[in-house]
Scaffold this motif. Structure first.
Motif, PDB file in Angstrom:
ATOM      1  N   LYS A  84      41.163  27.362  15.125  1.00  0.00           N
ATOM      2  CA  LYS A  84      40.377  28.483  14.626  1.00  0.00           C
ATOM      3  C   LYS A  84      39.442  28.005  13.519  1.00  0.00           C
ATOM      4  CE  LYS A  84      41.024  33.064  12.618  1.00  0.00           C
ATOM      5  NZ  LYS A  84      42.005  34.040  12.131  1.00  0.00           N
ATOM      6  N   VAL A  85      38.216  28.530  13.537  1.00  0.00           N
ATOM      7  CA  VAL A  85      37.253  28.259  12.471  1.00  0.00           C
ATOM      8  C   VAL A  85      36.840  29.598  11.880  1.00  0.00           C
ATOM      9  CG1 VAL A  85      34.980  27.334  11.905  1.00  0.00           C
ATOM     10  CG2 VAL A  85      36.393  26.189  13.612  1.00  0.00           C
ATOM     11  N   ASN A  86      36.986  29.719  10.570  1.00  0.00           N
ATOM     12  CA  ASN A  86      36.607  30.937   9.867  1.00  0.00           C
ATOM     13  C   ASN A  86      35.435  30.610   8.935  1.00  0.00           C
ATOM     14  OD1 ASN A  86      36.365  33.245   8.332  1.00  0.00           O
ATOM     15  ND2 ASN A  86      38.568  33.574   8.201  1.00  0.00           N
ATOM     16  N   PRO A  87      34.187  30.906   9.376  1.00  0.00           N
ATOM     17  CA  PRO A  87      33.026  30.543   8.550  1.00  0.00           C
ATOM     18  C   PRO A  87      32.903  31.384   7.275  1.00  0.00           C
ATOM     19  CG  PRO A  87      32.331  31.755  10.485  1.00  0.00           C
ATOM     20  CD  PRO A  87      33.799  31.525  10.635  1.00  0.00           C
ATOM     21  N   TYR A  88      33.476  32.574   7.261  1.00  0.00           N
ATOM     22  CA  TYR A  88      33.376  33.431   6.080  1.00  0.00           C
ATOM     23  C   TYR A  88      34.258  32.936   4.938  1.00  0.00           C
ATOM     24  CZ  TYR A  88      31.120  36.357   9.499  1.00  0.00           C
ATOM     25  OH  TYR A  88      30.276  36.809  10.474  1.00  0.00           O
ATOM     26  N   GLU A  89      35.445  32.472   5.272  1.00  0.00           N
ATOM     27  CA  GLU A  89      36.343  31.920   4.262  1.00  0.00           C
ATOM     28  C   GLU A  89      36.180  30.410   4.122  1.00  0.00           C
ATOM     29  OE1 GLU A  89      40.342  33.035   5.095  1.00  0.00           O
ATOM     30  OE2 GLU A  89      39.933  35.175   4.885  1.00  0.00           O
ATOM     31  N   GLU A  90      35.324  29.809   4.952  1.00  0.00           N
ATOM     32  CA  GLU A  90      35.054  28.380   4.968  1.00  0.00           C
ATOM     33  C   GLU A  90      36.336  27.567   5.157  1.00  0.00           C
ATOM     34  OE1 GLU A  90      32.812  27.479   1.459  1.00  0.00           O
ATOM     35  OE2 GLU A  90      31.010  28.427   2.246  1.00  0.00           O
ATOM     36  N   ARG A  91      37.075  27.912   6.206  1.00  0.00           N
ATOM     37  CA  ARG A  91      38.329  27.231   6.514  1.00  0.00           C
ATOM     38  C   ARG A  91      38.445  27.011   8.004  1.00  0.00           C
ATOM     39  NH1 ARG A  91      42.954  29.722   2.645  1.00  0.00           N
ATOM     40  NH2 ARG A  91      41.705  29.700   0.770  1.00  0.00           N
ATOM     41  N   LEU A  92      39.262  26.039   8.371  1.00  0.00           N
ATOM     42  CA  LEU A  92      39.597  25.852   9.773  1.00  0.00           C
ATOM     43  C   LEU A  92      41.084  25.576   9.900  1.00  0.00           C
ATOM     44  CD1 LEU A  92      39.816  22.504  10.474  1.00  0.00           C
ATOM     45  CD2 LEU A  92      37.391  22.757  10.129  1.00  0.00           C
ATOM     46  N   LYS A  93      41.617  25.900  11.062  1.00  0.00           N
ATOM     47  CA  LYS A  93      43.048  25.712  11.312  1.00  0.00           C
ATOM     48  C   LYS A  93      43.195  24.633  12.376  1.00  0.00           C
ATOM     49  CE  LYS A  93      47.283  28.125  12.541  1.00  0.00           C
ATOM     50  NZ  LYS A  93      47.877  29.420  12.902  1.00  0.00           N
ATOM     51  N   ILE A  94      44.007  23.625  12.045  1.00  0.00           N
ATOM     52  CA  ILE A  94      44.261  22.516  12.950  1.00  0.00           C
ATOM     53  C   ILE A  94      45.749  22.525  13.282  1.00  0.00           C
ATOM     54  CG2 ILE A  94      44.034  20.035  13.275  1.00  0.00           C
ATOM     55  CD1 ILE A  94      42.176  20.149  10.774  1.00  0.00           C
ATOM     56  N   VAL A  95      46.059  22.392  14.557  1.00  0.00           N
ATOM     57  CA  VAL A  95      47.447  22.444  15.011  1.00  0.00           C
ATOM     58  C   VAL A  95      47.741  21.188  15.826  1.00  0.00           C
ATOM     59  CG1 VAL A  95      49.100  23.740  16.393  1.00  0.00           C
ATOM     60  CG2 VAL A  95      47.357  24.947  15.098  1.00  0.00           C
ATOM     61  N   ASN A  96      48.922  20.591  15.580  1.00  0.00           N
ATOM     62  CA  ASN A  96      49.391  19.526  16.456  1.00  0.00           C
ATOM     63  C   ASN A  96      50.802  19.872  16.915  1.00  0.00           C
ATOM     64  OD1 ASN A  96      51.106  18.774  14.345  1.00  0.00           O
ATOM     65  ND2 ASN A  96      49.877  17.020  13.752  1.00  0.00           N
ATOM     66  N   ASP A  97      51.502  18.951  17.543  1.00  0.00           N
ATOM     67  CA  ASP A  97      52.821  19.229  18.108  1.00  0.00           C
ATOM     68  C   ASP A  97      53.856  19.594  17.055  1.00  0.00           C
ATOM     69  OD1 ASP A  97      51.710  18.618  20.532  1.00  0.00           O
ATOM     70  OD2 ASP A  97      52.354  16.526  20.476  1.00  0.00           O
ATOM     71  N   LEU A 101      47.775  23.035   9.905  1.00  0.00           N
ATOM     72  CA  LEU A 101      47.104  22.831   8.623  1.00  0.00           C
ATOM     73  C   LEU A 101      45.903  23.755   8.542  1.00  0.00           C
ATOM     74  CD1 LEU A 101      46.682  21.084   6.009  1.00  0.00           C
ATOM     75  CD2 LEU A 101      45.225  19.632   7.422  1.00  0.00           C
ATOM     76  N   ILE A 102      45.822  24.514   7.459  1.00  0.00           N
ATOM     77  CA  ILE A 102      44.632  25.317   7.178  1.00  0.00           C
ATOM     78  C   ILE A 102      43.877  24.575   6.098  1.00  0.00           C
ATOM     79  CG2 ILE A 102      43.747  27.500   6.324  1.00  0.00           C
ATOM     80  CD1 ILE A 102      46.234  28.814   7.535  1.00  0.00           C
ATOM     81  N   LEU A 103      42.645  24.192   6.396  1.00  0.00           N
ATOM     82  CA  LEU A 103      41.890  23.273   5.562  1.00  0.00           C
ATOM     83  C   LEU A 103      40.548  23.861   5.165  1.00  0.00           C
ATOM     84  CD1 LEU A 103      41.888  20.358   4.458  1.00  0.00           C
ATOM     85  CD2 LEU A 103      40.905  19.653   6.630  1.00  0.00           C
ATOM     86  N   SER A 104      40.207  23.739   3.907  1.00  0.00           N
ATOM     87  CA  SER A 104      38.906  24.182   3.410  1.00  0.00           C
ATOM     88  C   SER A 104      37.838  23.179   3.830  1.00  0.00           C
ATOM     89  CB  SER A 104      38.959  24.279   1.887  1.00  0.00           C
ATOM     90  OG  SER A 104      37.666  24.503   1.371  1.00  0.00           O
ATOM     91  N   PHE A 105      36.661  23.678   4.162  1.00  0.00           N
ATOM     92  CA  PHE A 105      35.553  22.799   4.548  1.00  0.00           C
ATOM     93  C   PHE A 105      35.223  21.802   3.442  1.00  0.00           C
ATOM     94  CE2 PHE A 105      33.482  26.300   7.376  1.00  0.00           C
ATOM     95  CZ  PHE A 105      34.428  26.081   8.342  1.00  0.00           C
ATOM     96  N   LYS A 106      35.352  22.207   2.208  1.00  0.00           N
ATOM     97  CA  LYS A 106      34.952  21.364   1.069  1.00  0.00           C
ATOM     98  C   LYS A 106      35.822  20.130   0.923  1.00  0.00           C
ATOM     99  CE  LYS A 106      33.222  25.330  -1.418  1.00  0.00           C
ATOM    100  NZ  LYS A 106      33.468  26.275  -2.491  1.00  0.00           N
ATOM    101  N   ARG A 107      37.035  20.155   1.477  1.00  0.00           N
ATOM    102  CA  ARG A 107      37.949  19.018   1.328  1.00  0.00           C
ATOM    103  C   ARG A 107      37.817  17.998   2.444  1.00  0.00           C
ATOM    104  NH1 ARG A 107      43.544  21.678   0.687  1.00  0.00           N
ATOM    105  NH2 ARG A 107      44.176  19.514   0.866  1.00  0.00           N
ATOM    106  N   ILE A 108      37.037  18.293   3.478  1.00  0.00           N
ATOM    107  CA  ILE A 108      36.910  17.383   4.611  1.00  0.00           C
ATOM    108  C   ILE A 108      36.027  16.200   4.221  1.00  0.00           C
ATOM    109  CG2 ILE A 108      36.052  17.115   6.964  1.00  0.00           C
ATOM    110  CD1 ILE A 108      36.711  20.063   7.413  1.00  0.00           C
TER     111      ILE A 108
END
Length: 114
Positions: A84-97, A101-108
């Motif tokens: 999932k990418v949420n452009p309003y909150e500037e976050r994305l959700k990454i899932v593995n097995d 992880l919910i990660l802010s764009f600024k930390r990438i």
């Protein structure tokens, strides 16, 4: 010969003050922690555009990514699928097995498609 306080390499810095106040010890530890903290690098526009392109490509092709992001004490890598990418909150959700992880764009810091 037995070492004494004048022997090189035998704790000369703290020899005169064997006891240390807790406040002073905490100040020394805090100074060491601050030196170890990771400073976020400033990414230029080309790097940001490349990160954006790779995220969009991984979503469209449903491919796994390895994202390097900034933590307090250094960069960390996490791999998975972008759910999932949420452009309003500037976050994305990454899932593995194993984890999510919910990660802010600024930390990438960087993105690689696996």
């Amino acid at each position: 010969m037995f070492p004494n306080k004048l022997t090189p390499g035998y704790n000369l810095m703290w020899e005169s003050s064997r006891m240390m106040l807790p406040e002073h010890r905490e100040q020394l530890l805090e100074a060491r922690r601050e030196q170890m903290e990771f400073r976020y690098p400033v990414l230029d526009d080309d790097q940001l555009m490349e990160i954006n392109r790779l995220i969009v490509e991984s979503i469209e092709e449903e491919r796994a990514v390895a994202i390097t992001y900034a933590e307090k004490y250094g960069p960390v890598e996490f791999w998975g699928w972008i759910q999932k990418v949420n452009p309003y909150e500037e976050r994305l959700k990454i899932v593995n097995d194993e984890d999510a992880l919910i990660l802010s764009f600024k930390r990438i810091l960087s993105v690689k498609i696996s």
